[in-house]
Design an enzyme around this catalytic site. Structure first.
Site, PDB file in Angstrom:
ATOM      1  N   ASP A  64     -26.035  32.533 -53.567  1.00  0.00           N
ATOM      2  CA  ASP A  64     -26.291  33.319 -52.310  1.00  0.00           C
ATOM      3  C   ASP A  64     -25.887  34.590 -52.553  1.00  0.00           C
ATOM      4  OD1 ASP A  64     -26.958  31.008 -50.978  1.00  0.00           O
ATOM      5  OD2 ASP A  64     -25.207  30.541 -50.043  1.00  0.00           O
ATOM      6  N   MET A 124     -14.081  38.403 -56.934  1.00  0.00           N
ATOM      7  CA  MET A 124     -12.600  38.395 -56.188  1.00  0.00           C
ATOM      8  C   MET A 124     -11.887  37.339 -56.585  1.00  0.00           C
ATOM      9  SD  MET A 124     -13.521  39.606 -52.226  1.00  0.00           S
ATOM     10  CE  MET A 124     -15.348  39.734 -52.338  1.00  0.00           C
ATOM     11  N   CYS A 139     -11.262  27.304 -50.445  1.00  0.00           N
ATOM     12  CA  CYS A 139     -11.475  28.077 -51.888  1.00  0.00           C
ATOM     13  C   CYS A 139     -10.268  27.716 -52.545  1.00  0.00           C
ATOM     14  CB  CYS A 139     -11.717  29.350 -51.296  1.00  0.00           C
ATOM     15  SG  CYS A 139     -10.572  30.275 -50.299  1.00  0.00           S
ATOM     16  N   CYS A 183      -9.672  34.132 -44.516  1.00  0.00           N
ATOM     17  CA  CYS A 183     -10.154  34.997 -45.834  1.00  0.00           C
ATOM     18  C   CYS A 183     -10.984  36.057 -45.475  1.00  0.00           C
ATOM     19  CB  CYS A 183     -10.451  33.855 -46.551  1.00  0.00           C
ATOM     20  SG  CYS A 183     -11.042  34.595 -48.277  1.00  0.00           S
TER      21      CYS A 183
END
Length: 359
Positions: free
Chosen positions: A15, A35, A197, A100
């Protein structure tokens, strides 16, 4: 658009890869930034993170844009992970992806984008923005209803949305993969990431027990009769069926058991039999920590649709805003497994109004 600088968050997934490609094709001056939000402590996780970085780098090289890495692990720990632990300790089930986005992607990363002299931030979220005549910006569902991610973005305000581009918001997921393949991006067939994550694919229970000591306790039925033992209330979420460990209970039918309620005071998990047991349903909820995309609620009392979990179909409801900013939500139909700590997010048609945390 000419020479407008866009910094796109590149995760190593399809994506964000296609988002970067489309921006480049549209004539923006694009930089890809990976990141790093978590310091891995086990080999599998480390290898998977290294692979993501390598894929992100390969995509940027292939598109012909600069690639940078930024480490937000300290910010993530302080502003997302510690909150996550506090919530679990209190018996709630938080959604770290929402936090997040609020604290890292659209705050720490946005500040970094300003340092780089960027005009816009871009991410691979399935969402859109719509600018109204008065200059205000709406957060709009992604075209691919199945993939819409506005549920995770409801904390974004006007200032953030004005500086944000969602390049794939108008595209179906299948088309995104097609574009990646046509342009020989290495991520074209990479599977979508699942799980939180910082835990990735690993076992959640095992992970959580490293940080929080679990206190075992009893499982009761709705009448207070002991039917088993639990490993720690934090490991269970409302509506959960798997992992309750309730075998055949004497004189009970062979019908699955579900977690219905947590009695924190007595460290007891209350379980009921049957997917549609009445105790699993509620017609109303209260939410706090409200975020309104427009900066304020549409009215003190209004009708809209809401989701109490990601990918749930929109549910009609009435919202009443209290003096203290919290809201009472009453649904037209009872809702199954409303979970404290998760978010309720409000919509009118395809526009995301905002949301809050269920208590």
């Amino acid at each position: 658009m000419e020479n407008k600088k866009v910094i796109v968050g590149i995760s190593g997934g399809v994506d964000s890869s296609v988002s970067a490609l489309l921006l480049k094709q549209q004539g923006y001056d694009v930089t890809g930034v990976f990141m790093k939000n978590w310091e891995e402590d086990d080999t599998d996780e480390f290898c998977s993170a290294e692979q993501d970085i390598a894929d992100a780098q390969a995509v940027c090289d292939s598109i012909g844009i600069p690639f940078k890495k930024i480490n937000f692990a300290a910010e993530y720990w302080d502003n997302v992970f510690e909150h996550f632990l506090i919530e679990y300790k209190a018996g709630r089930t938080p959604n770290p992806d929402i936090l997040c986005n609020k604290e890292i992607k659209f705050k720490a990363f946005l500040s970094y984008v300003h340092l780089l002299g960027g005009d816009y931030i871009a991410t691979g979220h399935y969402a859109r923005t719509r600018v109204l005549e008065d200059g205000s910006v709406q957060l709009v569902k992604g075209l691919d209803d199945n993939k819409d991610q506005t549920y995770f973005l409801y904390t974004l305000g006007q200032e953030q949305l004005r500086q944000t581009i969602f390049p794939i918001g108008n595209i179906e997921k299948s088309k995104v993969r097609e574009i990646a393949k046509e342009n020989n991006l290495v991520t074209f067939d990479k599977k979508d990431s699942t799980g939180i994550c910082f835990i990735g694919e690993r076992k959640f229970k095992e992970f959580l027990s490293k940080f929080l000591p679990a206190q075992k306790g009893e499982i009761h039925d709705e009448n207070g009769i002991k039917i088993g033992m639990h490993d720690g209330l934090m490991y269970y979420t409302i509506g959960q069926r798997q992992g309750l460990g309730i075998g055949g209970v004497k004189d009970r039918p062979e019908v699955p058991w579900f977690a219905a309620k947590k009695d924190l005071e007595n460290n007891v998990l209350i379980a009921v039999q049957g997917h549609d047991h009445p105790l699993l349903f509620k017609q109303s909820l209260q939410a706090i920590e409200l975020s309104w995309v427009a900066g304020m609620a549409p009215a003190d009392k209004f009708r809209c649709a809401a989701k109490v979990r990601y990918r749930q179909k929109d549910q009609s409801c009435e919202v009443e805003v209290n003096q203290d900013g919290s809201v009472n939500v009453t649904f037209d139909q009872p809702q199954r497994a409303i979970t404290p700590g998760q978010s309720v997010v409000f919509y009118i048609d395809d526009v995301c109004l905002g949301g809050g945390v269920i208590i």
